[in-house]
Write a protein that holds these residues in place. Structure first.
Motif, short mmCIF file in Angstrom:
data_model
loop_
_atom_site.label_atom_id
_atom_site.label_comp_id
_atom_site.label_asym_id
_atom_site.label_seq_id
_atom_site.Cartn_x
_atom_site.Cartn_y
_atom_site.Cartn_z
N SER A 16 0.69 -1.18 0.07
CA SER A 16 0.00 -0.05 -0.09
C SER A 16 0.93 1.19 0.00
N ASP A 43 -6.10 -0.98 -4.67
CA ASP A 43 -5.34 -1.56 -3.57
C ASP A 43 -6.44 -2.79 -2.82
N GLU A 44 -6.23 -3.84 -3.05
CA GLU A 44 -7.18 -4.93 -2.82
C GLU A 44 -8.53 -4.64 -3.00
MG MG Z 1 -2.41 -2.72 2.13
#
Ligand code: MG
Ligand code: ADP
Lengths: 269, 355
Positions: free
Chosen positions: B45, B160-161
């Motif tokens: 991240s 991000d995911e």
């Molecule tokens: Mg992360």
């Protein structure tokens, strides 16, 4: 163990009972006609008006000041941040009288006082002094609430806004402030209540002179010293009613399930 | 700058509190789809947010289309980001959320509405635009977040995911929508995920991160079949086995002896080799018995069985109904598609396979 539990519960009831009785006696001890006539005195009306006017002014100043401070403390790392945080918290632990004395020395004796005076701004023993004293008394509480409000907002909202083309300042006004709405509201109410009740610092810095720098807590104090119980109780009742209205507004707008109230509570206690 | 590196991250180092990103290098081609995988806390991240400009690197440079953007603020980078927990602005409707970035770019109301209509048709959210975002389901919220990020037609889309909080069906659906939308807009994408399905179905390239560094970067093929270090192999679940090339069959496929079993590979090689086999490519059946079932373990929808090939251990993924009759200590046969058996390394000299 069981006995200890019973003892603790007993203490809680005892304390609550005494507190409740003391508030109640404020309303029961004097006779109503005396209160009505006290309410109508020129002094009481002056004091009430001045209290509200100065508290409103200092609340606006406090909020305008604590929003950027709370935001900076929450979002940015900078040199001396922990020192700033501790010093901002100091007045909460300080006796208010000492805070007042410190302010008196700052604005009366130091170069800052002289500097302001050269522009014709007098702070010591004036109405501006009341606002300054209230400002310093209430500021730490407001900064705390606003700080924890911003702490509770995921900075990724701001990241998203930035990536969508909005600058730092635009993002602050379009995203951060609206998301902090509840906390800002809570801190405004708390600040106003603190300002209304500020006494020690106001007394020292603004002097507490009759019908000049006289706000409600000062009225209460002056009249107690003259043995004028009716006037003292009336200003006490006014102060309580104003706090009550503040709490009511607060709860009405906040709703039951908001965490901000808990934040405020934990800070006040 | 060549098409080869449309987005280039060069020697980036950054420190955030206790955490460090060390000397990160990445190159992404225009229109490429890069996935980043790696354990939690490896700095995925932070890397993404550094590319977006939220953190300033201590060292290194970031280039976009040949321009040095290292010191450009996020709002000037033309990248948009989508997070796992959506980050929809709660004080705005779905429509206002999607329009937020667009309003900054174009003034014409009709144009804004036209573009929003387009993206919402692709993502199938036209019917929820007036809704308060707090009343939307997870899948709907994430489609709104995707629309908000895509509608400004970013140079690079950062994910991000994005599907982690969604159920399997919604995930599958969103994957297809993202595929469609990204193709439609020709967007360059960097996508962090821990779901290999995302990698299989979306990615051109994969980077594996661990402890603030990139361990390996390559095509999906390379990462899953030719993991360069043990950690990557373990992380992506690939079997890495020692074998010996013993010749060729009539179709020119390389015959490799692994333990007591012989497998075929499309790759060339001779002598001692390291090979990789994906667990899901192993077919298990009762035949000439050459390997022993050592362990059977349920893992969600699939079952992982561990086989002893006579010295070498091979993991295989099966669906539960395939092994109703299978028990530990059973002897079974395996078969693997030669396309799925890859020679990673030749071990002519004694090279120890350690990272
Ligand atoms: Mg992360
Ligand atoms: N703003 C920050 N300041 C300090 N440390 C951080 C910050 N953000 C993340 N970290 C730490 O850096 C490490 C990597 O975080 P992250 O990039 O979120 O990992 P992941 O690969 O799971 O996305 C974590 O240990 C995290 O606690």
């Amino acid at each position: 163990m069981e006995k200890f539990k019973a003892f603790c519960i007993f203490l809680s009831f005892l304390f609550t009972f005494l507190l409740f009785m003391s508030i109640l006696s404020l309303f029961l001890v004097p006779n109503p006609s005396e209160i009505i006539s006290s309410l109508k005195t020129e002094e009481m009306i002056y004091s009430l008006k001045l209290s509200i006017a100065t508290s409103l002014a200092s609340t606006v100043l406090v909020i305008l000041f604590s929003i950027p401070v709370g935001y900076a403390l929450s979002r940015h790392d900078f040199i001396g941040k922990s020192i700033v945080k501790s010093i901002l918290d100091l007045p909460m632990a300080f006796p208010e009288l000492v805070l007042g004395l410190a302010l008196l020395l700052l604005f009366g004796q130091s170069f800052i006082g002289k500097f302001l005076e050269s522009f014709g701004i007098k702070i010591v023993f004036t109405k501006i002094g009341i606002v300054i004293a209230q400002f310093f008394t209430a500021l730490p509480y407001a900064v705390r609430v606003i700080y924890s409000t911003f702490e509770g907002i995921n900075p990724r909202y701001e990241f998203v806004s930035r990536s969508l083309g909005y600058g730092e300042l635009e993002t602050f006004f379009r995203i951060s402030l609206p998301l902090a709405k509840n906390g800002l509201f809570a801190s405004t109410i708390i600040t106003f209540a603190r300002c209304m009740g500020a006494f020690g610092a106001v007394l020292i810095l603004a002097g507490g002179s009759y019908m000049n720098t006289e706000i409600l807590p000062i009225t209460l104090y002056l009249n107690i010293s003259y043995g004028n119980l009716g006037m003292a109780i009336t200003s006490g009742i006014l102060l309580i009613i104003i706090s009550f209205i503040a709490i009511l507004i607060f709860e009405k707008f906040e709703g039951v399930n908001s965490s901000n109230f808990k934040k405020v509570e934990s800070i006040r206690n | 700058m060549s098409k080869l590196s449309y987005l280039e991250v060069k020697n980036i180092s950054i420190e955030l509190g206790e955490f460090k990103l060390k000397d990160i290098n990445l190159k992404v081609k225009k229109g490429d789809y890069l996935t980043i995988i790696g354990p939690t806390g490896s700095g995925k991240s932070i890397l993404l947010e550094t590319i977006a400009g939220f953190y300033k690197p201590k060292l290194g440079k970031i280039y976009l289309a040949g321009e040095d953007i290292t010191n450009l603020p996020p709002e000037k980078r033309k990248m948009s980001i989508v997070y796992q927990d959506y980050m929809l602005f709660p004080h705005m409707t779905a429509f206002e959320n999607i329009a937020y970035g667009l309003k900054k770019k174009i003034k014409s109301k009709e144009e804004i509405e036209k573009r929003i209509k387009e993206i919402c048709e692709i993502l199938n959210i036209t019917h929820i635009l007036k809704r308060n975002v707090k009343t939307l389901s997870g899948g709907e919220q994430q489609r709104v977040a995707l629309a908000r990020a895509l509608v400004i037609e970013p140079e690079v889309l950062l994910l991000d995911e994005p599907f982690s909080a969604l159920d399997v069906k919604t995930k599958e659906n969103l994957r297809n929508l993202v595929k469609k939308a990204v193709k439609e807009y020709g967007t360059t994408v960097i996508h962090i995920t821990h779901d290999f399905e995302d990698v299989w179905s979306l990615a051109d390239r994969v980077a594996v991160m661990k402890g603030g560094g990139i361990l390996q970067e390559g095509s999906v093929e390379e990462i899953f079949y030719k993991p360069s270090v043990n950690f990557v192999a373990e992380f992506v679940g690939t079997n890495v086995l020692k074998g010996e090339v013993i010749g060729k069959d009539e179709n020119g496929l390389t015959l490799i002896k692994v333990g007591d079993t012989v497998v075929k590979s499309v790759d060339m090689g001779n002598g001692d080799v390291l090979i990789s086999i994906r667990p899901e490519d192993v077919v298990v059946f009762y035949g000439e018995k050459r390997c022993k079932v050592k362990n059977i373990r349920r893992r969600g929808e699939v079952v992982e069985i561990t086989l002893d090939l006579g010295g070498e251990t091979l993991r295989s993924l099966l669906t539960p109904n395939m092994l109703k009759t299978l028990n530990v200590e059973d002897e079974v046969s395996i078969s693997v598609d030669p396309n799925s058996v890859r020679i990673i390394k030749s071990l002519k000299q004694k090279i120890s396979y350690k990272n």
